[in-house]
Motif scaffolding. Structure first.
Motif, mmCIF file in Angstrom:
data_model
loop_
_atom_site.group_PDB
_atom_site.id
_atom_site.type_symbol
_atom_site.label_atom_id
_atom_site.label_comp_id
_atom_site.label_asym_id
_atom_site.label_seq_id
_atom_site.Cartn_x
_atom_site.Cartn_y
_atom_site.Cartn_z
ATOM 1 N N ALA A 146 0.541 -1.154 -0.198
ATOM 2 C CA ALA A 146 0.069 -0.143 -0.239
ATOM 3 C C ALA A 146 0.532 1.400 0.132
ATOM 4 O O ALA A 146 0.438 2.838 -0.751
ATOM 5 C CB ALA A 146 -0.918 0.263 1.948
ATOM 6 N N SER A 147 1.894 1.312 0.348
ATOM 7 C CA SER A 147 2.852 2.050 0.293
ATOM 8 C C SER A 147 3.749 2.972 -0.800
ATOM 9 O O SER A 147 3.696 3.873 -0.730
ATOM 10 C CB SER A 147 3.909 1.840 1.348
ATOM 11 O OG SER A 147 4.769 1.274 1.324
ATOM 12 N N CYS A 148 3.175 2.115 -1.975
ATOM 13 C CA CYS A 148 3.867 1.683 -3.078
ATOM 14 C C CYS A 148 2.951 2.378 -3.892
ATOM 15 O O CYS A 148 2.472 2.223 -4.978
ATOM 16 C CB CYS A 148 4.370 0.938 -3.822
ATOM 17 S SG CYS A 148 5.609 -0.979 -2.160
ATOM 18 N N SER A 149 2.808 3.508 -3.619
ATOM 19 C CA SER A 149 1.981 4.640 -4.530
ATOM 20 C C SER A 149 2.537 4.740 -5.859
ATOM 21 O O SER A 149 1.382 5.221 -6.825
ATOM 22 C CB SER A 149 1.935 6.135 -3.954
ATOM 23 O OG SER A 149 3.144 6.634 -3.733
ATOM 24 N N ASN A 150 3.438 4.111 -6.410
ATOM 25 C CA ASN A 150 3.912 4.572 -7.924
ATOM 26 C C ASN A 150 3.453 3.548 -8.489
ATOM 27 O O ASN A 150 4.276 3.151 -10.110
ATOM 28 C CB ASN A 150 5.213 5.556 -7.838
ATOM 29 C CG ASN A 150 4.796 6.359 -7.313
ATOM 30 O OD1 ASN A 150 4.720 7.307 -7.901
ATOM 31 N ND2 ASN A 150 5.928 7.562 -7.219
ATOM 32 N N LEU A 151 2.901 2.207 -8.000
ATOM 33 C CA LEU A 151 3.332 0.522 -8.447
ATOM 34 C C LEU A 151 2.458 0.931 -9.570
ATOM 35 O O LEU A 151 0.938 0.565 -9.196
ATOM 36 C CB LEU A 151 2.761 -0.092 -7.209
ATOM 37 C CG LEU A 151 3.298 -1.824 -7.248
ATOM 38 C CD1 LEU A 151 4.397 -1.950 -8.622
ATOM 39 C CD2 LEU A 151 2.318 -2.202 -6.654
ATOM 40 N N GLN A 152 3.227 -0.017 -10.598
ATOM 41 C CA GLN A 152 2.668 0.476 -11.813
ATOM 42 C C GLN A 152 1.775 -1.143 -13.008
ATOM 43 O O GLN A 152 1.068 -1.597 -13.218
ATOM 44 C CB GLN A 152 2.987 0.818 -13.211
ATOM 45 C CG GLN A 152 3.080 1.744 -13.084
ATOM 46 C CD GLN A 152 3.686 2.717 -14.210
ATOM 47 O OE1 GLN A 152 3.847 2.223 -15.210
ATOM 48 N NE2 GLN A 152 4.098 4.355 -14.042
ATOM 49 N N SER A 153 3.171 -1.944 -11.902
ATOM 50 C CA SER A 153 3.097 -4.298 -12.247
ATOM 51 C C SER A 153 3.222 -4.341 -11.233
ATOM 52 O O SER A 153 4.404 -4.790 -10.771
ATOM 53 C CB SER A 153 4.040 -4.017 -13.803
ATOM 54 O OG SER A 153 4.074 -5.132 -14.026
ATOM 55 N N LEU A 154 2.834 -5.359 -10.783
ATOM 56 C CA LEU A 154 2.183 -6.432 -9.905
ATOM 57 C C LEU A 154 1.752 -7.652 -10.541
ATOM 58 O O LEU A 154 0.846 -8.031 -10.572
ATOM 59 C CB LEU A 154 2.119 -6.059 -9.138
ATOM 60 C CG LEU A 154 1.358 -7.468 -7.685
ATOM 61 C CD1 LEU A 154 2.760 -7.139 -6.609
ATOM 62 C CD2 LEU A 154 0.863 -7.049 -6.897
ATOM 63 N N ASN A 155 3.047 -9.038 -10.198
ATOM 64 C CA ASN A 155 3.434 -10.559 -10.704
ATOM 65 C C ASN A 155 2.953 -10.651 -9.618
ATOM 66 O O ASN A 155 4.136 -11.403 -9.104
ATOM 67 C CB ASN A 155 4.029 -10.605 -11.872
ATOM 68 C CG ASN A 155 3.550 -12.254 -12.966
ATOM 69 O OD1 ASN A 155 2.838 -12.644 -12.146
ATOM 70 N ND2 ASN A 155 4.798 -12.287 -13.738
ATOM 71 N N MET A 156 1.669 -11.838 -8.956
ATOM 72 C CA MET A 156 1.949 -12.847 -8.439
ATOM 73 C C MET A 156 1.435 -13.854 -8.488
ATOM 74 O O MET A 156 1.054 -14.824 -7.939
ATOM 75 C CB MET A 156 0.592 -12.222 -6.968
ATOM 76 C CG MET A 156 1.192 -10.851 -6.254
ATOM 77 S SD MET A 156 2.607 -10.712 -5.763
ATOM 78 C CE MET A 156 2.161 -11.860 -3.701
ATOM 79 N N SER A 157 1.069 -13.694 -9.615
ATOM 80 C CA SER A 157 1.063 -15.474 -10.414
ATOM 81 C C SER A 157 2.060 -16.721 -10.502
ATOM 82 O O SER A 157 3.248 -16.805 -9.445
ATOM 83 C CB SER A 157 1.444 -15.913 -11.973
ATOM 84 O OG SER A 157 3.000 -15.694 -12.249
ATOM 85 N N ARG A 158 1.898 -18.073 -10.625
ATOM 86 C CA ARG A 158 2.458 -19.359 -10.373
ATOM 87 C C ARG A 158 2.841 -19.583 -8.474
ATOM 88 O O ARG A 158 4.421 -19.499 -8.193
ATOM 89 C CB ARG A 158 4.003 -19.103 -10.979
ATOM 90 C CG ARG A 158 2.642 -19.593 -12.255
ATOM 91 C CD ARG A 158 4.101 -19.918 -13.534
ATOM 92 N NE ARG A 158 3.631 -20.111 -14.788
ATOM 93 C CZ ARG A 158 3.243 -21.090 -15.730
ATOM 94 N NH1 ARG A 158 3.224 -21.855 -15.051
ATOM 95 N NH2 ARG A 158 3.201 -20.944 -16.355
ATOM 96 N N ASN A 159 1.399 -19.294 -8.257
ATOM 97 C CA ASN A 159 2.254 -19.118 -6.019
ATOM 98 C C ASN A 159 1.153 -19.783 -5.662
ATOM 99 O O ASN A 159 0.398 -20.869 -6.256
ATOM 100 C CB ASN A 159 2.216 -17.620 -5.579
ATOM 101 C CG ASN A 159 3.347 -17.068 -5.812
ATOM 102 O OD1 ASN A 159 4.758 -17.529 -4.854
ATOM 103 N ND2 ASN A 159 3.665 -15.523 -6.476
ATOM 104 N N ALA A 160 0.475 -20.506 -4.148
ATOM 105 C CA ALA A 160 -0.280 -20.358 -3.761
ATOM 106 C C ALA A 160 -0.753 -19.858 -2.781
ATOM 107 O O ALA A 160 -1.839 -20.315 -2.427
ATOM 108 C CB ALA A 160 -0.349 -21.998 -2.970
ATOM 109 N N LEU A 161 -1.815 -18.968 -3.467
ATOM 110 C CA LEU A 161 -1.809 -17.457 -2.827
ATOM 111 C C LEU A 161 -3.601 -18.446 -3.032
ATOM 112 O O LEU A 161 -4.391 -17.998 -3.852
ATOM 113 C CB LEU A 161 -2.162 -16.584 -3.210
ATOM 114 C CG LEU A 161 -0.709 -15.465 -3.364
ATOM 115 C CD1 LEU A 161 -1.047 -14.381 -4.145
ATOM 116 C CD2 LEU A 161 -0.380 -15.795 -1.605
#
Length: 811
Positions: A146-161
């Motif tokens: 949440a503190s990354c106010s400039n975040l544009q791309s997030l890849n959380m694929s291929r985990n076990a969430l």
């Protein structure tokens, strides 16, 4: 004055230098803090160069990239085999770190457990974060990053969430949460209602259920992928009509969506380029006329649905930019319409397989100068269109025509001369005749696959697959004589004679070899130990003789060895287990297969047959003679996947129905991933090895019809996945252990062992007659309870294909 004039710039430089050094020391300290907190294992020593002091800039450290000002901008530790509980706090505090790439490691843990409890969070400069292909599990709270106010791309694929909240921010443009275990329908609805300015949203291959959500506030999304989930219900009437104007890619493939697609209204699809609704439960009389409104379509895939009988819609000829058209696995009938050839200016791939089409291709298809992939397999096509039409499409790379009624003589020379770019030819299960010219390989230098009945081709191939035809003659001893590129040799269930060609040992890149169901004789030639990539070897149902080669144990990738139904003699080499602990996964991952298992039990030779599966409809597969050779047969089709990444072992070993003698090697118990071990119908002696308690994943264990003696090891009752167990027709004695699975099998699984007693056989006598131990009572004092077996059908459908170390995703 001159000296004084230089003092200020020098002072400013010194201040900048001090700040740079201090900043570098802080960055080094942060990296070392991350290493101490998160990296518990570094097997390759990737971070060995990260010094344990904070002097100097870390810009030369592995994975670190700095900007012109000497400050850390990017951290790329992808694919370094790092492991440990992941803590990002130290990295999030770095003031100018913009890119973080940790994909392809073994980090685990709940990323936000600590971060979410902080009252004051330092600002985060990250723009791109990739944590894909790790072992992260649990929930993902919305406070994550949440503190990354400039975040544009997030890849959380291929985990076990498994759940939590999606971390949307006003700046986020790309979010990939695919291939996790997300299942919360409320979470999916939230994602579709709060995606703000996200343009790429990938939620494929999760476990979302319920109906398709509305797009709501995803007004900027251009790529939306919900494929490979568990969503059901009727296709929303306004799914495309109310879609964002920027939507270019929409995929709901591989769900359970139903509805009459022929009445669907396509209105809001002006910018749509990819529409993939394949492998659902859509029905209707063909495609809706309103689909013509999507004039910018480049990919249209409605394969594997339940579209009712009828011709291929002529409206498809109106698209001017279509590159890929896939209508396979439906019930389209009639001939391929001439109007479809109007797509020839742009069409690159055309898949009409597994329908009920008749006739051939219209002559107008000779104008398809851009067509590279043509799949017409599993239809009822006939005629001479291969020569008159297809041979004129010089751009073809892949041609699949298996399971049709195509006849003709010397088709391949024509194809070789007119289609020089061909890499794959599949003409299996047709009515072709004639011979293949000897120099065909030189005329098709780029050929990768040939699937052809009634003849063979050996050359610079990568895959040679011709199973279930009427091929005959000897397999020529020319394998890999000019090239070692061959990876797949599947010519099973034909009528080949002679021996296994010795030249096969030169094919060092072989992955899958199946010579089963032929008339091969002689012994297995030496050299198989050279095939370190060999994963599947099937030689069953021949007349091969001699010893089982011990060098099979040197094939470190071997997971499937089937030698049943031959005349092999001698002892079982203990070296077969030598590859245990060395096998790594991935060699045959992703291949489509069919697994056939007779429901008649072990009266039929072999534990089951594995075929490579090239788009053949199940109804066609059920017509193959091999399927009905021994009673009713269950057919399972799916995709291969491994359940181990390293330190694995063989998962299928079938040596049954031979003439093997001697004792069973104790080393076979050292293969924890072994699912099927079939040694029945031999002449084995000695006791059942107590080491078999180490077969932790065993689902089928057949030791029947031998000369085994001694007792059943009590530890076998602890094999929790054991679904089929047969020790009948031996010389076993003593009481059947009363633990675990051993009490759940039928009496027939223990019968014809003169000294064996206990449930489900008659109870053992309490009187020791002659010191021989317990023995069955001569007269029963009532009904002996027999526990219902697990059942081989259940064991196969649930325990065997799904439980294999080399698994099968059932479809």
């Amino acid at each position: 004055m001159a000296t004084t004039g230089l003092a200020l710039p020098v002072l400013l430089f010194l201040i900048h230098l001090v700040r740079t050094i201090a900043g570098a020391e802080n960055e080094a300290a942060a990296l070392l803090a991350f290493k101490r907190a998160s990296v518990a294992a570094d097997p390759r020593g990737a971070l060995a160069g990260w010094r344990n002091d904070t002097s100097g800039a870390p810009c030369a450290w592995a994975g670190v990239s700095c900007g012109d000002d000497g400050h850390l901008r990017e951290l790329n530790l992808s694919g370094m085999s790092l492991a440990g509980r992941l803590h990002l706090g130290a990295l999030l505090a770095l003031p100018v770190l913009q890119s973080l790439d940790l994909r392809g490691n073994a980090f685990h843990g709940n990323l936000s457990r600590r971060a979410s409890s902080r009252r004051v969070t330092p600002p985060c400069a990250l723009v791109d974060v990739d944590l894909s292909s790790n072992a992260l599990k649990g929930t993902l709270p919305r406070a994550f990053l949440a503190s990354c106010s400039n975040l544009q791309s997030l890849n959380m694929s291929r985990n076990a969430l498994t759940g939590g909240g999606f971390p949307f921010s006003l700046s986020l443009r790309t979010l990939d949460m695919s291939r996790n275990k997300l299942s919360d329908t409320g979470l999916l609805n939230y994602a579709m209602a709060a995606c703000h300015g996200v343009r790429y949203l990938n939620l494929t291959a999760n476990q979302f259920a319920g109906g398709l959500p509305e797009f709501a506030r995803c007004s900027q999304v251009s790529v939306l992928d919900l494929s490979g989930n568990l969503m059901s219900g009727v296709l929303p009437a306004g799914l495309v009509a109310t879609a964002p104007a920027n939507l270019t890619h929409l995929s709901i493939a591989g769900n359970n969506i139903s509805g009459d697609i022929s009445r669907y209204e396509f209105r809001g699809c002006a910018n749509l380029t990819v529409l993939d609704w394949s492998y659902n439960r859509l029905s209707g009389m063909g495609l809706p006329l309103s689909l013509a409104n999507c004039r910018r379509l480049e990919t249209l895939d409605v394969s594997g649905n339940k579209l009712m009988s009828g011709p291929i819609p002529v409206l498809l000829g109106g698209f001017q930019q279509l590159r890929r058209l896939a209508l396979s696995g439906n019930n389209f009938t009639g001939e391929v319409p001439v109007r479809l050839s109007l797509l020839c200016r742009t069409l690159v791939e055309l898949d009409l397989s597994s329908n009920q089409l008749i006739g051939g291709l219209p002559a107008s298809f000779t104008r398809c100068r851009s067509l590279e992939v043509l799949d017409l397999s599993s239809n009822q096509l006939s005629g001479d269109f291969v020569v008159t039409v297809i041979s004129k499409i010089s751009s073809l790379r892949v041609l699949r025509l298996s399971f049709n009624n195509i006849s003709g003589t010397n088709l391949l020379p024509t194809l070789a001369a007119e289609c020089p770019l061909l890499e794959v030819i599949d003409l299996g299960s047709n009515a072709l005749d004639g011979e293949i010219m000897p120099d065909l390989c030189s005329q098709l230098p780029s050929l990768r696959k040939l699937l052809l009945p009634n003849n063979y081709l050996i050359g610079t191939l990568v895959d040679l697959v011709m199973w279930a035809n009427n091929l005959s003659g000897e397999i020529p001893d020319m394998l890999c004589s000019t090239s070692t590129a061959l990876e797949t040799l599947v010519i099973s269930y034909n009528s080949f004679t002679g021996g296994i060609p010795p030249s096969i040992s030169r094919c060092v890149n072989l992955i899958w070899v199946s010579l089963a169901g032929n008339r091969l004789t002689g012994s297995v030639p030496s050299g198989f130990g050279n095939l370190q990539k060999l994963a599947i070897l099937q030689l069953h149902k021949n007349s091969l003789s001699g010893p089982v080669p011990a060098e099979f144990g040197r094939c470190s990738s071997l997971v499937w060895l089937d030698l049943n139904g031959n005349n092999f003699s001698g002892t079982i080499p203990p070296q077969l287990a030598a590859q245990a602990g060395l096998t790594t996964g991935g060699v045959v991952s992703g291949r489509r297969i069919a697994f056939l298992r007779s429901e008649a039990g072990n009266i039929c030779p072999g534990a089951g047959v594995l075929f490579e599966f090239f788009g053949i409809g199940p109804e066609r597969l059920a017509q193959l003679p091999a399927v009905h050779s021994c009673g009713p047969t269950e057919i399972y089709t799916g995709t291969v996947f491994y359940t181990f990444n390293n330190n694995g072992s063989m998962i299928f070993l079938d040596l049954s129905h031979n003439s093997l003698t001697g004792t069973i090697p104790a080393s076979l118990g050292n293969m924890p991933y072994l699912d099927v071990l079939s040694l029945g119908h031999n002449e084995l002696t000695g006791e059942i090895p107590s080491s078999f308690t180490g077969l932790e994943g065993i689902a089928l264990l057949d030791l029947s019809h031998n000369q085994l003696s001694g007792t059943i090891p009590p530890g076998l009752g602890g094999l929790h996945f054991l679904a089929s167990f047969d020790v009948s027709n031996n010389n076993l004695t003593g009481e059947i252990p009363t633990s675990g699975q051993l009490m759940t099998f039928q009496a027939s699984d223990y019968e014809n062992n003169s000294g064996l007693c206990g449930i489900p056989l008659p109870p053992c006598s309490r009187i020791d007659n002659g010191g021989g131990g317990p023995k069955p009572q001569d007269v029963l004092d009532g009904h002996v309870p027999v526990v219902s077996p697990s059942g081989l059908g259940v064991g196969l459908a649930v325990g065997v294909p799904v439980g294999f170390g080399l698994g099968i995703l059932l479809v």
